[in-house]
Design an enzyme around this catalytic site. Structure first.
Site, PDB file in Angstrom:
ATOM      1  N   ASP A  31       0.847  -1.184   0.000  1.00  0.00           N
ATOM      2  CA  ASP A  31       0.000   0.000   0.000  1.00  0.00           C
ATOM      3  C   ASP A  31       0.895   1.251   0.000  1.00  0.00           C
ATOM      4  OD1 ASP A  31      -1.743   2.054   0.535  1.00  0.00           O
ATOM      5  OD2 ASP A  31      -2.749   1.046   2.225  1.00  0.00           O
ATOM      6  N   GLU A  83      29.677   6.396   7.069  1.00  0.00           N
ATOM      7  CA  GLU A  83      29.692   4.977   7.387  1.00  0.00           C
ATOM      8  C   GLU A  83      29.649   4.178   6.089  1.00  0.00           C
ATOM      9  OE1 GLU A  83      25.951   3.391   9.058  1.00  0.00           O
ATOM     10  OE2 GLU A  83      25.578   5.463   9.655  1.00  0.00           O
ATOM     11  N   CYS A 120      25.375   7.074  12.402  1.00  0.00           N
ATOM     12  CA  CYS A 120      24.883   8.386  11.943  1.00  0.00           C
ATOM     13  C   CYS A 120      25.276   9.543  12.854  1.00  0.00           C
ATOM     14  CB  CYS A 120      23.361   8.361  11.825  1.00  0.00           C
ATOM     15  SG  CYS A 120      22.761   7.058  10.779  1.00  0.00           S
ATOM     16  N   THR A 163      14.069   2.689   3.326  1.00  0.00           N
ATOM     17  CA  THR A 163      14.573   3.911   3.984  1.00  0.00           C
ATOM     18  C   THR A 163      15.962   4.298   3.476  1.00  0.00           C
ATOM     19  OG1 THR A 163      15.503   2.614   5.802  1.00  0.00           O
ATOM     20  CG2 THR A 163      13.269   3.424   6.107  1.00  0.00           C
ATOM     21  N   SER A 211      15.934  -1.477  16.434  1.00  0.00           N
ATOM     22  CA  SER A 211      16.705  -0.240  16.242  1.00  0.00           C
ATOM     23  C   SER A 211      15.859   0.982  16.618  1.00  0.00           C
ATOM     24  CB  SER A 211      17.208  -0.133  14.798  1.00  0.00           C
ATOM     25  OG  SER A 211      16.160   0.220  13.904  1.00  0.00           O
ATOM     26  N   HIS A 244      17.772  13.315  14.305  1.00  0.00           N
ATOM     27  CA  HIS A 244      18.236  12.372  13.278  1.00  0.00           C
ATOM     28  C   HIS A 244      16.980  11.747  12.662  1.00  0.00           C
ATOM     29  CE1 HIS A 244      19.988   9.134  11.119  1.00  0.00           C
ATOM     30  NE2 HIS A 244      19.494   8.207  11.920  1.00  0.00           N
ATOM     31  N   LYS A 253       7.666   9.483  16.455  1.00  0.00           N
ATOM     32  CA  LYS A 253       7.711   8.787  17.753  1.00  0.00           C
ATOM     33  C   LYS A 253       8.610   9.545  18.740  1.00  0.00           C
ATOM     34  CE  LYS A 253       7.370   4.328  15.371  1.00  0.00           C
ATOM     35  NZ  LYS A 253       5.949   4.048  15.452  1.00  0.00           N
ATOM     36  N   ASN A 328      17.088   8.527   4.086  1.00  0.00           N
ATOM     37  CA  ASN A 328      18.103   8.583   5.144  1.00  0.00           C
ATOM     38  C   ASN A 328      19.476   8.863   4.547  1.00  0.00           C
ATOM     39  OD1 ASN A 328      19.557   8.335   7.491  1.00  0.00           O
ATOM     40  ND2 ASN A 328      18.948   6.217   7.933  1.00  0.00           N
ATOM     41  N   SER A 364      23.353   4.355  15.403  1.00  0.00           N
ATOM     42  CA  SER A 364      23.145   2.996  15.896  1.00  0.00           C
ATOM     43  C   SER A 364      24.429   2.480  16.517  1.00  0.00           C
ATOM     44  CB  SER A 364      22.731   2.082  14.742  1.00  0.00           C
ATOM     45  OG  SER A 364      21.395   2.307  14.419  1.00  0.00           O
TER      46      SER A 364
HETATM   47  P1  HMG Z   1       8.681  -2.390   7.715  1.00  0.00           P
HETATM   48  O1  HMG Z   1       8.450  -3.761   8.257  1.00  0.00           O
HETATM   49  O2  HMG Z   1       8.958  -2.267   6.271  1.00  0.00           O
HETATM   50  O3  HMG Z   1       7.466  -1.417   7.951  1.00  0.00           O
HETATM   51  O4  HMG Z   1       9.879  -1.805   8.545  1.00  0.00           O
HETATM   52  P2  HMG Z   1       6.237  -1.526   8.974  1.00  0.00           P
HETATM   53  O5  HMG Z   1       5.340  -2.615   8.575  1.00  0.00           O
HETATM   54  O6  HMG Z   1       6.752  -1.494  10.384  1.00  0.00           O
HETATM   55  O7  HMG Z   1       5.499  -0.151   8.634  1.00  0.00           O
HETATM   56  C1  HMG Z   1       6.134   1.068   8.878  1.00  0.00           C
HETATM   57  C2  HMG Z   1       5.084   2.037   9.439  1.00  0.00           C
HETATM   58  O8  HMG Z   1       4.089   2.238   8.422  1.00  0.00           O
HETATM   59  C3  HMG Z   1       4.352   1.531  10.668  1.00  0.00           C
HETATM   60  O9  HMG Z   1       4.082   2.667  11.470  1.00  0.00           O
HETATM   61  C4  HMG Z   1       3.053   0.971  10.106  1.00  0.00           C
HETATM   62  O10 HMG Z   1       1.975   0.955  11.034  1.00  0.00           O
HETATM   63  C5  HMG Z   1       2.796   1.967   8.990  1.00  0.00           C
HETATM   64  P3  HMG Z   1       4.179   2.582  13.085  1.00  0.00           P
HETATM   65  O11 HMG Z   1       3.219   1.538  13.500  1.00  0.00           O
HETATM   66  O12 HMG Z   1       5.606   2.182  13.390  1.00  0.00           O
HETATM   67  O13 HMG Z   1       3.858   3.972  13.523  1.00  0.00           O
HETATM   68  N1  HMG Z   1       1.949   1.437   7.910  1.00  0.00           N
HETATM   69  C6  HMG Z   1       0.918   2.114   7.363  1.00  0.00           C
HETATM   70  N2  HMG Z   1       0.425   3.341   7.612  1.00  0.00           N
HETATM   71  C7  HMG Z   1      -0.634   3.771   6.862  1.00  0.00           C
HETATM   72  N3  HMG Z   1      -1.216   3.003   5.889  1.00  0.00           N
HETATM   73  C8  HMG Z   1      -0.741   1.766   5.621  1.00  0.00           C
HETATM   74  C9  HMG Z   1       0.379   1.275   6.361  1.00  0.00           C
HETATM   75  N4  HMG Z   1       1.083   0.122   6.358  1.00  0.00           N
HETATM   76  C10 HMG Z   1       2.048   0.237   7.316  1.00  0.00           C
HETATM   77  N5  HMG Z   1      -1.305   1.025   4.673  1.00  0.00           N
HETATM   78  C11 HMG Z   1      11.545  -0.311   9.306  1.00  0.00           C
HETATM   79  C12 HMG Z   1      10.123  -0.447   8.799  1.00  0.00           C
HETATM   80  C13 HMG Z   1      11.795   1.125   9.691  1.00  0.00           C
HETATM   81  C14 HMG Z   1      11.748  -1.196  10.536  1.00  0.00           C
HETATM   82  C15 HMG Z   1      12.521  -0.760   8.187  1.00  0.00           C
HETATM   83  O14 HMG Z   1      12.379   0.075   7.071  1.00  0.00           O
HETATM   84  C16 HMG Z   1      13.974  -0.778   8.619  1.00  0.00           C
HETATM   85  O15 HMG Z   1      14.473  -1.774   9.111  1.00  0.00           O
HETATM   86  N6  HMG Z   1      14.729   0.355   8.378  1.00  0.00           N
HETATM   87  C17 HMG Z   1      16.151   0.440   8.704  1.00  0.00           C
HETATM   88  C18 HMG Z   1      16.381   0.663  10.182  1.00  0.00           C
HETATM   89  C19 HMG Z   1      15.948   2.032  10.648  1.00  0.00           C
HETATM   90  O16 HMG Z   1      15.802   2.960   9.866  1.00  0.00           O
HETATM   91  N7  HMG Z   1      15.803   2.208  11.969  1.00  0.00           N
HETATM   92  C20 HMG Z   1      15.448   3.469  12.549  1.00  0.00           C
HETATM   93  C21 HMG Z   1      16.044   3.677  13.934  1.00  0.00           C
HETATM   94  S1  HMG Z   1      17.792   3.323  13.978  1.00  0.00           S
HETATM   95  C22 HMG Z   1      18.525   4.704  13.197  1.00  0.00           C
HETATM   96  O17 HMG Z   1      17.907   5.701  12.998  1.00  0.00           O
HETATM   97  C23 HMG Z   1      19.959   4.567  12.796  1.00  0.00           C
HETATM   98  C24 HMG Z   1      20.221   4.437  11.311  1.00  0.00           C
HETATM   99  O18 HMG Z   1      20.036   5.682  10.682  1.00  0.00           O
HETATM  100  C25 HMG Z   1      21.628   3.892  11.066  1.00  0.00           C
HETATM  101  C26 HMG Z   1      22.800   4.589  11.700  1.00  0.00           C
HETATM  102  O19 HMG Z   1      22.773   5.157  12.785  1.00  0.00           O
HETATM  103  O20 HMG Z   1      23.859   4.437  11.090  1.00  0.00           O
HETATM  104  C27 HMG Z   1      19.277   3.456  10.641  1.00  0.00           C
END
Ligand code: HMG
Length: 445
Positions: A31, A83, A120, A163, A211, A244, A253, A328, A364
């Site tokens: 979606d 990184e 990051c 992302t 994460s 970030h 959040k 990102n 991270s």
């Molecule tokens: P995912 O499984 O693809 O997505 O993983 P999801 O199913 O969790 O959906 C994402 C959001 O969309 C959720 O919102 C869903 O409810 C919503 P939430 O419940 O969390 O508020 N959603 C919808 N909303 C409206 N209509 C719909 C619909 N369907 C779903 N139809 C995930 C998402 C971010 C986990 C994944 O993309 C990932 O692993 N990303 C990489 C890790 C990451 O970015 N982590 C963030 C924190 S860590 C960080 O920031 C450090 C980093 O930058 C690295 C560094 O420091 O070097 C990553």
């Protein structure tokens, strides 16, 4: 005391874009609203065939130096935060200096160069290093060039693929800066975590859901640590709070958690009492799970209040507009968020001089850092000089098949022969490898 902070900012985006709700979601059978509403993303930026962390960083730095009328003699330090490095010994800053020496008459032989790594948060750490170097009086009147540059790519099929992003932010750190002065006070939240890491591999191993929890836990610690030196924070203290931004949904959040923390024991909590009750206090609960559940219910209610939504719309939302378009950028991400907010203020005619920002960086592994910034008189002129909107408009919009090719081009394990999608003009380009496997660059007029 002399003010030290950010004197100039330039942003360079990868020249390709992937439309997430349409091109990507459609192919994945998802979606589009998951991207738009859930993650808060429209597009992500990708590097073309001739782009990488060096070209993007050098292009941003060149534009910054030319715009400010600087020569290499004015720069005493070049720190690159990344990184996405491709060399475990030779820092990316040497490659970038080499590029810049192709177009400037002087050289950077006198400049201290390095590379910072802590996921990051390294971009902010590099700014800290520059700040400390200037405050220590070791800079001989020179400024520091800090460049945060990354190609944030995930393994094909990994949930993180939603992302991704690529781009660079170059910042000049100096005395009496034009954009913002940094606070001496800082707060840290730092712990040995295995939520996102790249143990000698190009693409990260990620526990995505965890994460997000680690991000929030460390950010909260950092805020409490910041308050222990700077005093309690209050929602009215800060004009903007750039975080970030791995994706805007994450900041949604963090913003809610931060607001709950800041309003505790204030007139805001009192005013909301009739509508949603008071915040649950840990001491009132015998059972931790009951406390957590009550806290979750309070947050759900708080999120819906007019007060919170108004604050979020004013203080957080403007920090997200560029991230929605680029994804990102890892080390550059929080600096893109600050720029988004200041750019928004410039475009809407806001007067910000003397106002304060609270900046929440995160990497991270994991570490959060929080500090305050005071906006300086030259901020608007700096924002007026940005050309990021033109860059975003000029990006080549990839089909899904083209995205697959470009991902392969930037995969270090793959050999590809893909034609570039855009034409380089007035910029540094990657041209291939030298005899010691070093990467080679050329300036194209
Ligand atoms: P995912 O499984 O693809 O997505 O993983 P999801 O199913 O969790 O959906 C994402 C959001 O969309 C959720 O919102 C869903 O409810 C919503 P939430 O419940 O969390 O508020 N959603 C919808 N909303 C409206 N209509 C719909 C619909 N369907 C779903 N139809 C995930 C998402 C971010 C986990 C994944 O993309 C990932 O692993 N990303 C990489 C890790 C990451 O970015 N982590 C963030 C924190 S860590 C960080 O920031 C450090 C980093 O930058 C690295 C560094 O420091 O070097 C990553």
């Amino acid at each position: 005391m002399t003010a030290v902070g950010i004197d100039a900012i330039e942003i360079w985006t990868g020249k390709l874009k992937l439309d997430l709700p349409n091109t990507f979601a459609e192919k994945k059978g998802e979606d589009p609203e998951k991207y738009r509403k859930g993650l808060g993303l429209e597009n992500s930026s990708f590097p073309d065939v001739y782009e990488d962390i060096v070209t993007m960083g050098a292009n941003a730095a060149k534009r910054l130096m030319e715009r400010k009328g600087l020569t290499p003699e004015d720069i005493g330090r070049i720190d690159v935060a990344t990184e996405s490095s491709f060399d475990n010994s030779k820092p990316v800053s040497t490659y970038i200096a080499g590029c810049l020496e192709q177009v400037f008459d002087e050289n950077f032989h006198h400049a201290n160069k390095g590379e910072r790594k802590f996921a990051c948060v390294a971009g902010t750490q590099s700014i800290d290093d520059a700040y400390n170097w200037i405050k220590a009086g070791r800079h001989r009147g020179r400024a520091a060039l800090v460049i945060a540059t990354d190609t944030a790519l995930y393994e094909r099929g990994d949930p993180g693929e939603a992302t991704q992003g690529a781009g660079a932010v170059a910042m000049l750190i100096s005395e009496e800066p034009s954009v913002v002065e940094l606070s001496t006070e800082q707060g840290y939240g730092s712990a040995d975590e295995t939520d996102f890491l790249k143990p000698n591999q190009q693409f990260p191993s990620v526990d995505g859901k965890r994460s997000m929890q680690v991000y929030l836990a460390r950010m909260r610690e950092a805020l409490e640590d910041f308050e222990s030196v700077a005093g309690r924070t209050h929602p009215d203290d800060f004009e903007y709070i750039p975080f970030h931004t791995p994706f805007p949904g994450m900041v949604r959040k963090a913003g809610l958690l931060g607001y709950r923390h800041m309003i505790r024991d204030t007139e805001f909590e009192d005013e909301l009492e009739d509508e949603i009750g008071r915040q649950p206090r840990e001491a009132e609960y015998d059972d931790w799970d009951d406390y957590e559940e009550a806290l979750r219910a309070y947050m759900d209610d708080l999120k819906e209040t007019e007060e919170y939504q108004d604050w979020y719309g004013r203080v957080i939302e403007p920090t997200l507009s560029l991230a929605r378009e680029v994804g990102n950028w890892y080390t550059g991400s929080v600096h893109v968020a600050r720029t988004s907010a200041l750019k928004h203020a410039a475009e809407t005619g806001e007067e910000l001089t003397g106002d304060r920002l609270l900046v929440g960086s995160y990497g991270s592994g994991a570490q959060a850092e929080i500090h305050a910034e005071t906006v300086r008189e030259g901020w608007k002129e700096e924002m007026d000089e940005l050309n990021i909107d033109e860059q975003l408009d000029d990006r080549y919009d990839m089909s899904f098949d083209e995205y697959e090719l470009i991902h392969d081009v930037h995969d270090h394990e793959k050999e590809t022969d893909v034609e570039e999608f855009t034409r380089p003009v007035g910029e540094f380009t990657f041209t291939g490898w030298g005899r010691m496997n070093e990467r080679k660059y050329e300036y194209v007029e």
